[in-house]
Design an enzyme around this catalytic site. Sequence first.
Site: not given
Ligand code: NAD
Ligand code: UDP
Length: 309
Positions: A145, A147-149, A187, A190-191, A211, A276
Amino acid sequence: MDAILVTGGAGFIGVNLCLRLLGEGHKVVCVDNLFSSSINNIKHLINHSNFIFFQEDILNFNKNIVVDGIYNLACPASPKQYQKDPIYTLKTNIYGANNVLQLAQRLNIPILQASTSEVYGDPLEHPQVEEYKGNVNCIGVRSCYDEGKRAAETLCMDYRRMYGTNTKIVRIFNTYGPFMSEDDGRVVSNFIVKALKNEPLEIYGDGKQTRSFCYVDDLVEGLIRAANQEFDSGPINLGNDQEYTMLELANKIINITNSRSNIEFKPLPQDDPKKRKPCIQKAKQLLGWKPKVGLNDGLQKTIEYFKNL
Ligand code: NAD
Ligand code: UDP
């Protein structure tokens, strides 16, 4: 009326963005293969006259569509989802983003890339400013994730330099709100789900990791401003700069829901960032944007959403 392509439009942030764009009178083309979301998220949009849904993978998407702008959100975003098939996650971020960038280049339209705070890895600078180059492990379980981003950001910058494509990059920090999936392991969801069932909330590690949580309406406002305003080509952080430990978050959710849940401690996953928090000066200056919804209010709205599911 502009036509806007939202890849990943059936996901958590995507649905919220599609709703906002439809509300503003745009035509929305949503491309999503439902890899990490459910059709239930968009069932209320399917019959909307301005909403078109293609259940397709951005890795293969080659429809001859004409749109006026693109938000590239397609990518599984929670650690549980992006680690399910890490090679696929990396491919989506690189080949998928490249496909969508080619479309933007061919149509000569702006494209906004949804990047992430994960490009900073387990940050050694705090708060994270856009100039910070990060502390990312390239061989760990989060690397597909992170490195991809990072590679997708590189592609955006190279399309801009090579072809003059109007690419914009926003680095999204932890966002929460309605349409989060109940079971993708993030998180906040889940909570809330555990608290509503009076089951133990599981904290990974000692709960002192931090966070900074942004309510989705604020985030969507930031995305729209970033897409519509001209700014220099560099990435912009979008997030809320109020920082909380996971212990604080757990206790807040237990209190707001009046839950009888207790807290259990589980092992910390590999490479879990210790802290973060975004610096959002750039977003304030360039976009006139700042988050408005505090954590208590945002959690109330999110809890209501989960109660009504
Ligand atoms: P999400 O997983 O709910 O939504 C991502 C959507 O992309 C899903 O509907 C999934 O089915 C679709 N998808 C995945 N791979 C695909 C592919 N190859 N082709 C077509 N569709 C595909 O995630 P989200 O939280 O809505 O995140 C949306 C974007 O924002 C993502 O790019 C994520 O990396 C970025 N982002 C989100 C957060 C966050 O806190 N939610 C934080 C940082 C970045
Ligand atoms: N986390 C946790 N309990 C959970 C889910 C996540 O303590 O049920 C922690 C996780 O280890 C991380 C933080 O909550 O430290 C945020 O996790 P999340 O997966 O939501 O986001 P990211 O780690 O991608 O910022």
